[in-house]
Design a protein around this motif. Structure first.
Motif, PDB file in Angstrom:
ATOM      1  N   GLU A   1       0.839  -1.178  -0.059  1.00 22.25           N
ATOM      2  CA  GLU A   1      -0.091   0.016   0.048  1.00 22.25           C
ATOM      3  C   GLU A   1       0.896   1.242  -0.197  1.00 22.25           C
ATOM      4  O   GLU A   1       0.758   2.270  -0.767  1.00 22.25           O
ATOM      5  CB  GLU A   1      -0.939  -0.205   1.414  1.00 22.25           C
ATOM      6  CG  GLU A   1      -1.887   1.108   1.168  1.00 22.25           C
ATOM      7  CD  GLU A   1      -3.002   0.693   2.297  1.00 22.25           C
ATOM      8  OE1 GLU A   1      -2.599   0.226   3.395  1.00 22.25           O
ATOM      9  OE2 GLU A   1      -4.148   1.209   2.316  1.00 22.25           O
ATOM     10  N   SER A   2       1.900   1.413   0.841  1.00 25.30           N
ATOM     11  CA  SER A   2       2.835   2.466   0.971  1.00 25.30           C
ATOM     12  C   SER A   2       3.566   2.672  -0.473  1.00 25.30           C
ATOM     13  O   SER A   2       3.811   3.550  -0.926  1.00 25.30           O
ATOM     14  CB  SER A   2       3.801   2.522   2.157  1.00 25.30           C
ATOM     15  OG  SER A   2       4.529   1.750   1.883  1.00 25.30           O
ATOM     16  N   LEU A   3       4.068   1.715  -1.121  1.00 17.97           N
ATOM     17  CA  LEU A   3       4.734   1.644  -2.471  1.00 17.97           C
ATOM     18  C   LEU A   3       3.766   2.345  -3.320  1.00 17.97           C
ATOM     19  O   LEU A   3       4.379   3.302  -4.183  1.00 17.97           O
ATOM     20  CB  LEU A   3       5.055   0.227  -2.561  1.00 17.97           C
ATOM     21  CG  LEU A   3       6.161  -0.424  -1.991  1.00 17.97           C
ATOM     22  CD1 LEU A   3       6.553  -1.842  -2.361  1.00 17.97           C
ATOM     23  CD2 LEU A   3       7.714   0.512  -2.039  1.00 17.97           C
ATOM     24  N   VAL A   4       2.586   1.787  -3.348  1.00 19.68           N
ATOM     25  CA  VAL A   4       1.619   2.365  -4.561  1.00 19.68           C
ATOM     26  C   VAL A   4       1.400   3.853  -4.239  1.00 19.68           C
ATOM     27  O   VAL A   4       1.291   4.461  -5.207  1.00 19.68           O
ATOM     28  CB  VAL A   4       0.413   1.398  -4.668  1.00 19.68           C
ATOM     29  CG1 VAL A   4      -0.919   2.350  -5.335  1.00 19.68           C
ATOM     30  CG2 VAL A   4       0.507   0.060  -4.933  1.00 19.68           C
ATOM     31  N   ALA A   5       1.208   3.950  -2.797  1.00 19.55           N
ATOM     32  CA  ALA A   5       0.849   5.731  -2.691  1.00 19.55           C
ATOM     33  C   ALA A   5       1.721   6.494  -2.953  1.00 19.55           C
ATOM     34  O   ALA A   5       1.890   7.616  -3.285  1.00 19.55           O
ATOM     35  CB  ALA A   5       0.764   5.716  -0.869  1.00 19.55           C
ATOM     36  N   SER A   6       3.384   6.031  -2.740  1.00 16.46           N
ATOM     37  CA  SER A   6       4.289   6.756  -3.292  1.00 16.46           C
ATOM     38  C   SER A   6       4.659   6.746  -4.478  1.00 16.46           C
ATOM     39  O   SER A   6       5.267   7.649  -5.190  1.00 16.46           O
ATOM     40  CB  SER A   6       5.603   6.319  -2.223  1.00 16.46           C
ATOM     41  OG  SER A   6       5.311   6.363  -0.799  1.00 16.46           O
TER      42      SER A   6
END
Ligand code: LLP
Length: 465
Positions: A38-43
């Motif tokens: 999730e954080s990879l996609v958000a960034s």
């Protein structure tokens, strides 16, 4: 029905480590290289290929090591090495990772060869394949480094004179191998051993073409005959097919020896299968593969009373396939009634443009809900892309929780081989970037394509070019 659905569920990294990169963890969410999906996609955006660099380097180290070990001179062998088949995934960073782990690079075009050399691969550990090599490709291969690349793999009788002439003109001796069709062809469910193969690659063993090619090469002053090569197919699980091809190839080496033509090296090609879904059997280990090959090679050489040559292989898929996971974001979710049930069509923001393998080869993948866990029952689902074709399928059959919804993230493992390299701009979709994780902070290995990249080649939009 329930048991079937259970088997169609994506296994977690702890359940099937052979399906995921080594850094993959699941604690209610999927983590890659220590970062949540999730954080990879958000960034970094979606869709995206996530490359676990430490995993890739680990696999490359394992391939280089098992070949060096199983074919070690100290065991009476002639040394062993592994060349990464760059067609599986080519980028300068990937070349840097696999070569620093001790692998060579096998290329098959001007682009692949140029990139391998520009990325710093040692020409003495670079090969060039192709059934229709251009003069430009041959020139680069012969003029690279101090002595040209390690091997140009000759694929036809015509090529012998062409390579010899270019080498002569450049004042060099080109190092060449012969691509031999051993009559063993394997892959997927097939395992057929035929005397003759109706396909475009190589020179046939059974009709004497390969032998004739070696005789011709031996006559040319500007050619240095390195040895023989065979590649029998891809995604192969039958180890005995590799062993059979190896012993046939070594048989030819024996015949050549009787004529005074020596092979220093024999390459057994790539093609080792990997795991794509939970229903696949466990992948063979590189150690088992190298050991089986070593056994077949040793036996064949002992029977002929010949010294074991240097043995190389060219694993592409099994080097980089499991190192990459594609992350997609879910959009439209649609229940489609079927006779006796229904199927949930889960659309993602990519599709056949970032993974053509399901459409092209009916390849099977799986998908895991990556950003959360759900207690909802599993439902029969199909993950589809956003292209205007009904064959635009990412995962044909998978069990996903019934509450899968827009905004969720799906992780499709084992997309490292032939995903990015066979991607396209169909429907003017921009190709996803590849994000490197697992070695320091996440960093782009290949940038995501932008619309301006896409339009730069449109002459009416970019007349200045
Ligand atoms: N060496 C040669 C001469 C090859 O032609 C190939 C693959 C390899 C090595 C590497 O094979 P691997 O270890 O990756 O199986 N696009 C297809 C695969 C085509 C393979 C072509 N040659 C796919 O997506 O399954």
């Amino acid at each position: 029905m329930n048991r079937d659905l259970e088997s169609l569920k994506a296994p977690l990294p702890s359940e099937r480590p052979d399906l995921w990169p080594w850094s993959a963890k699941h604690d209610g969410q999927l983590h890659l290289g220590g970062r949540s999906a999730e954080s990879l996609v958000a960034s970094f955006g979606s869709p995206m290929y996530v490359l676990d660099e430490a995993d890739l380097m680990g696999r490359a180290t394992v391939w280089a090591t098992v070949m060096a070990e199983e074919f070690w001179d100290g065991y009476g062998m002639g040394g062993g090495s592994a060349y990464f088949a760059a067609k599986a995934f080519m980028s300068a960073r990937v070349v840097e990772l696999v070569t620093s782990a001790g692998m060579g690079v096998d290329t098959a075009s001007l682009g692949e060869l140029t990139l391998a050399l520009r990325a710093g691969a040692d020409p003495n550990m670079v090969g060039l394949h192709g059934n229709n090599k251009s003069d430009e490709e041959l020139r680069l291969a012969i003029s690279a480094g101090d002595a040209g690349i390690a091997r140009i793999v000759i694929d036809s009788m015509d090529e012998i004179d062409r390579v010899a002439a270019i080498a002569k003109e450049l004042g060099r001796k080109a190092r060449v191998m012969i691509r031999v069709t051993t009559g063993v062809h394997a892959g997927g469910h097939e395992f057929i051993a035929t005397a003759h193969e109706d396909q475009k690659f190589g020179l046939s063993l059974s009709t004497g073409q390969a032998l004739e090619a070696a005789r011709e090469i031996a006559k040319r002053e500007s050619l240095d005959f390195v040895g023989l090569h065979a590649h029998i197919g891809s995604q192969i699980r039958e180890l005995d097919a590799f062993a059979e091809s190896a012993s046939r190839l070594l048989g030819l080496m024996g015949t050549l020896h009787e004529e005074g033509i020596e092979c220093r090296e024999v390459d057994l090609g790539g093609g080792y299968a990997i795991t794509y879904t939970g229903e696949d059997p466990e992948a063979m280990s590189p150690k088992d593969i190298a050991r089986t090959l070593a056994g077949a090679v040793r036996t064949a050489c002992e029977e002929m009373g010949l010294k074991v040559p240097h043995i190389s292989i060219e694993p592409g898929r099994s080097t980089v396939g499991p190192s990459v996971v594609t992350l997609y974001t879910v959009g439209t979710v649609k229940e489609v009634p079927l006779e006796g049930g229904s199927r949930l069509y889960v659309s993602v923001d990519g599709g056949m443009s970032d993974n053509i393998r399901p459409a092209l080869y009916d390849a099977k993948y799986t998908a895991l809900l990556a950003n959360r866990t759900s207690k909802e029952p599993l439902v029969l689902s199909r993950v589809v892309g956003k292209h205007c074709e009904s064959g635009d399928i990412v995962v044909t059959e998978v069990a996903l929780p019934a509450d899968i919804r827009a905004g969720d993230i799906l992780a499709v493992p084992a997309t490292g081989a032939y995903g990015h390299t066979m991607s396209s701009n169909y429907n003017m979709l921009t190709r996803p970037g590849t994000l490197g994780v697992g070695m320091g902070e996440p960093k782009w290995v290949v940038y995501p394509e932008t619309l301006s990249d896409l339009f730069a080649r449109d002459a009416a939009l970019s007349p200045e070019k």
